[in-house]
Design an enzyme around this catalytic site. Structure first.
Site, PDB file in Angstrom:
ATOM      1  N   GLY A  13      11.380   9.985   5.661  1.00 24.52           N
ATOM      2  CA  GLY A  13      12.530  10.451   6.421  1.00 24.52           C
ATOM      3  C   GLY A  13      13.786  10.543   5.582  1.00 24.52           C
ATOM      4  CD  GLU A  73      14.314   2.296  -1.334  1.00 21.77           C
ATOM      5  OE1 GLU A  73      13.862   1.136  -1.217  1.00 21.77           O
ATOM      6  OE2 GLU A  73      14.163   3.193  -0.473  1.00 21.77           O
ATOM      7  N   GLY A  95       7.398   4.395   1.009  1.00 25.31           N
ATOM      8  CA  GLY A  95       5.976   4.118   1.076  1.00 25.31           C
ATOM      9  C   GLY A  95       5.117   5.113   0.339  1.00 25.31           C
ATOM     10  CG  HIS A 130      -0.123   3.875   9.321  1.00 28.62           C
ATOM     11  ND1 HIS A 130      -1.481   4.119   9.334  1.00 28.62           N
ATOM     12  CD2 HIS A 130       0.312   4.269   8.099  1.00 28.62           C
ATOM     13  CE1 HIS A 130      -1.845   4.658   8.186  1.00 28.62           C
ATOM     14  NE2 HIS A 130      -0.775   4.770   7.424  1.00 28.62           N
ATOM     15  N   GLY A 177       9.868   6.182  10.657  1.00 27.10           N
ATOM     16  CA  GLY A 177       8.801   5.880  11.592  1.00 27.10           C
ATOM     17  C   GLY A 177       9.237   5.163  12.846  1.00 27.10           C
TER      18      GLY A 177
END
Length: 547
Positions: A15, A34, A85, A472, A505
């Protein structure tokens, strides 16, 4: 007021990287923050026994890219790096079945079935999705197992983000940028070593630092690695963010006097992963920085209804680690999907988390069945049993099965103090327990092992702790129609704030039944398509788009 950036993106996974590129292309000054490290083929670990390079646990001095979070209901496996990821995921990029758009909070927010195909197509092109061309021994064996149980028709080679080169060229051939007309980096074709999930050291895996993120930086986005966001506050008297935001970051590797820094921006994108975004939003709401975040934060957290099991073949004459990380899959019923997963030869650390599979219902009685199964195996196959209890040879001898379902089910995250450490808060899971195992998948593994001479295995947490593992984790800051049933809307805009987005996510509102990376990418492409270019953007309340 002069701002340091127009947009700050928190996180550089699927994303975050999509957001950074598309916003930079629209003319905005973009910063990406990050907390993970920047990796290169030269610095990646040779195997997952190199714990300081593989495991992310900075409190213990481990600054790798693979993390494990233990909760009362589930163990979550996740990535943490520049590129998120994508550095450690299994390359698998699948479109979920259409019925997922009719489930969960996002149902009815858009005509998703009509809108999403174009964004999936863009995501596939950017991530270099192609059909696996290097099936390994484990893939062939999965096909045999499926045939023996009448499921061969469902077998398929996976759609993956891997560069295989031109047909006929030798594996390991170097090419100029094959994807972006020379704007991207040079690449090397896959050699099928199975090392995708410990980081590709051969420049063949289409990680985000070779597409979206690479192009974002080339377009002008600034990336701050090993930097963590600790606060986000609306500027001035506009408590809804219409005047912009102040973002405080922490850079642990710097000298004490320079560790904290404050940046200002007009808009902000939360893309720190499902767990990371939830944790940060909980913290910011609790301390009063973003008090208007929806009370639905932490609700409808999903695990993709996953289970990690497998079959081990002690002293196997065939090297099951060859191929790509996830090379094939099958559907054993309309809800249940199984993929063949592998680590490279010598990367046996996950063998410490596996044990023999035991039948029965989850709970303390299953522990008794497990002990009985183990004793029976020791009596009947002593050498093989001792072998499978040792992690040595795990990657070479094991077919790992990643099992996923589209059946709905969820848990709740809360921001609470722990009874044993009341000095700080952290996320904890609540609600009804999610299924510990998938009986249909376990039955498949047991019958497959019986037919092929292997030993069925499962995660040790499933047996001893009665909790599943998932790679996930999704949801927790889901889409909704209003702030009463979601954290963000169908265009990823956070309710209660201007120019604030959730793009990872955590926005997903249903179990997909397939690996979620492609869907996250496509949904963020959709969200970014609604943000106007810089010359047309109006930032204050009067310029907010009205649906």
């Amino acid at each position: 007021m002069e701002y340091d950036y127009e947009f700050i993106v928190i996180g550089s996974g699927f994303g975050g990287s999509v957001s950074a590129l598309r916003l930079a292309e629209k003319g905005y000054r973009v910063a990406i923050v990050e907390q993970g490290r920047r990796w290169s083929p030269e610095t990646l670990p040779v195997s997952n026994w190199a714990l300081s390079k593989w495991i992310w646990q900075p409190a213990l001095g481990l600054r790798g890219f693979f993390g494990m979070r233990f909760f009362r209901h589930v163990v979550v496996l996740h990535g943490n790096a520049v590129g998120g990821g994508s550095i450690t995921y299994g390359n698998t990029l699948l479109v979920p079945p259409e019925h997922v758009w009719e489930q969960g909070n996002w149902a009815g927010l858009n005509d998703w079935k009509a809108v999403m195909p174009a964004h999936y197509a863009t995501a596939r092109r950017m991530l270099g999705v192609t059909t696996n061309r290097l099936p390994g021994p484990a893939d062939m064996r999965l096909k045999e197992m499926a045939r023996a149980q009448g499921k061969e028709a469902s077998f398929y080679p996976t759609e993956v983000g891997v560069f295989f080169g031109r047909p006929g060229d030798a594996p390991g051939t170097r090419y100029a940028d094959p994807y972006f007309g020379g704007a991207g980096p040079a690449r090397t074709s896959c050699i099928g070593c199975g090392g995708c999930m410990i980081g590709c050291r051969y420049n063949a895996k289409n990680t985000l630092d070779k597409n979206y993120l690479y192009l974002a930086e080339k377009t002008g986005a600034d990336l701050f690695a090993e930097t963590r966001v600790v606060d986000v506050r609306p500027l001035a008297a506009a408590r809804d963010g219409a005047a912009g935001y102040e973002v405080e970051v922490l850079r642990p590797a710097r000298p004490a006097a320079a560790r904290r820094q404050t940046l200002t921006c007009r808009g902000i994108v939360f893309a720190a992963s499902a767990l990371g975004t939830q944790e940060l939003l909980f913290h910011l709401r609790d301390k009063g920085s973003l008090p208007s975040i929806s009370s639905t934060l932490g609700k409808h957290v999903r695990t993709n209804a996953e289970s990690l099991i497998g079959v081990r073949f002690p002293k196997s004459p065939i090297d099951l680690s060859r191929g790509i990380a996830i090379g094939s899959g099958i559907h054993i019923d309309q809800y249940t999907h199984i993929e063949a997963v592998r680590y490279p030869k010598g990367s046996d650390a996950l063998g410490l988390l596996t044990t023999v599979m035991a039948p029965g219902r989850p709970g303390w009685t299953r522990i008794i069945r497990w002990m009985a199964t183990l004793l029976t195996l020791l009596a009947t196959r002593p050498l093989a049993t001792l072998r499978i209890l040792s992690p040595s040879g795990f990657a070479r001898e094991t077919m790992i099965f990643l099992c996923m379902q589209t059946l709905d089910g969820h848990l709740t995250m809360k921001w609470t103090r722990r009874w044993y450490w009341p000095f700080s808060k952290r996320m904890t899971t609540h609600g009804r327990k999610i299924p510990t195992c998938i009986p249909a998948a376990n039955d498949f593994a047991i019958r497959a092992a019986r037919a092929t001479g292997g030993v069925p295995q499962t995660s040790i947490t499933e047996i001893l702790l009665n909790i599943p593992m998932t790679a996930h984790c999704m949801g927790g800051a889901t889409m909704g129609r209003t702030r009463d049933d979601g954290v963000c809307d169908g265009k990823n805009r956070v309710f209660g704030y201007y120019n604030m987005y959730v793009c990872d996510g955590s926005m997903l509102a249903a179990n997909l039944g397939v690996n979620p990376s492609l869907t996250i990418t496509a949904l963020v492409e959709h969200a970014m398509s609604h943000i106007p270019g810089k010359p047309e953007q109006r930032w204050d309340a009067t310029g907010r788009e009205v649906d």
